[in-house]
Design a protein around this motif. Structure first.
Motif, PDB file in Angstrom:
ATOM      1  N   GLN A  53     -24.553  -4.205  41.454  1.00 39.15           N
ATOM      2  CA  GLN A  53     -25.690  -5.309  41.303  1.00 39.15           C
ATOM      3  C   GLN A  53     -26.021  -5.910  39.884  1.00 39.15           C
ATOM      4  O   GLN A  53     -26.472  -6.679  39.708  1.00 39.15           O
ATOM      5  CB  GLN A  53     -27.176  -4.009  41.392  1.00 39.15           C
ATOM      6  N   PHE A  73     -33.619  -4.307  45.733  1.00 39.15           N
ATOM      7  CA  PHE A  73     -32.463  -3.307  45.322  1.00 39.15           C
ATOM      8  C   PHE A  73     -32.009  -2.890  46.738  1.00 39.15           C
ATOM      9  O   PHE A  73     -32.595  -3.364  47.782  1.00 39.15           O
ATOM     10  CB  PHE A  73     -32.984  -2.108  44.553  1.00 39.15           C
ATOM     11  N   VAL A 119     -32.057   2.829  40.500  1.00 38.16           N
ATOM     12  CA  VAL A 119     -31.673   1.577  41.255  1.00 38.16           C
ATOM     13  C   VAL A 119     -30.060   1.879  41.589  1.00 38.16           C
ATOM     14  O   VAL A 119     -29.286   2.109  40.521  1.00 38.16           O
ATOM     15  CB  VAL A 119     -31.878   0.476  40.203  1.00 38.16           C
TER      16      VAL A 119
END
Length: 202
Positions: free
Chosen positions: A179, A148, A166
């Protein structure tokens, strides 16, 4: 023209297919002139941070990407591509990143019942609004990652809860990162890509 940067990273076919669904003119290329004259750039990626940076270096693309971003060309990093936007990664060995966004790429801490890699669908939590975040809060998108981006809160737009908060979307100026995989996230992902393309047209 949207250029999907070709540096041998996986998942480029799915990104191009998603853009085709949106009837967006896009091309997979490692041509530096095309990168510098693009309306927008997408940096995809599946795999390891050190290998990706080595390949970008080998193809002479790092300077071209930095020049394009400095000209104001919108840049979207996807999954590993988002991680590459940071200053460095601790994956395998400490590796310098592209340095667009302050921060370090770290391994997701393991927690009982939450295996690493983080794989599957997760809800998104809005932290700050950007041109890409409209309609995203409380939507579910598809993640596959073990690392992360540990970046300051000022650059975090959206998060997902998975043992830690995250960062799911980050940005600084004209550089954006997601992401999750918009190209694998159904209608929600397509809407995000559509917003990025609209940003590129402005």
């Amino acid at each position: 023209m949207i250029i999907v940067i070709d540096y041998g990273a996986g998942n480029t076919a799915n990104v191009l297919r998603a853009l085709e669904k949106l009837q967006v003119k896009a091309e997979l290329s490692s041509d530096k002139d095309k990168i510098l004259s693009a309306d927008g750039l997408i940096l995809p990626g599946v795999g390891a941070f050190p290998a990706a940076m080595a390949e970008l270096e080998r193809r002479g693309l790092i300077l071209a990407i930095k020049k394009a971003a400095s000209k104001g060309i919108p840049l979207l990093g996807i999954c590993l591509g988002m991680q590459l936007l940071t200053e460095k990664s601790l994956e395998h060995s400490e590796t310098k990143g592209l340095g667009f966004i302050p921060g370090v790429c770290r391994k997701i801490p393991p927690e009982k019942g939450l295996p690493v890699p983080h794989m599957g669908w997760n809800d998104l939590i809005l932290k700050q609004a950007t041109p890409l975040t409209a309609d995203l809060p409380n939507q579910s998108v598809y993640f596959v990652h073990s690392y992360f981006t540990d970046v300051p809160a000022a650059y975090i737009d959206v998060t997902a809860d998975y043992s830690i908060e995250v960062p799911a979307m980050i940005h600084k100026d004209n550089v954006y990162g997601v992401q999750f995989h918009p190209e694998k996230s159904g209608t929600v992902g397509l809407r995000l890509l559509e917003k990025f393309v609209s940003l590129c047209k402005k």
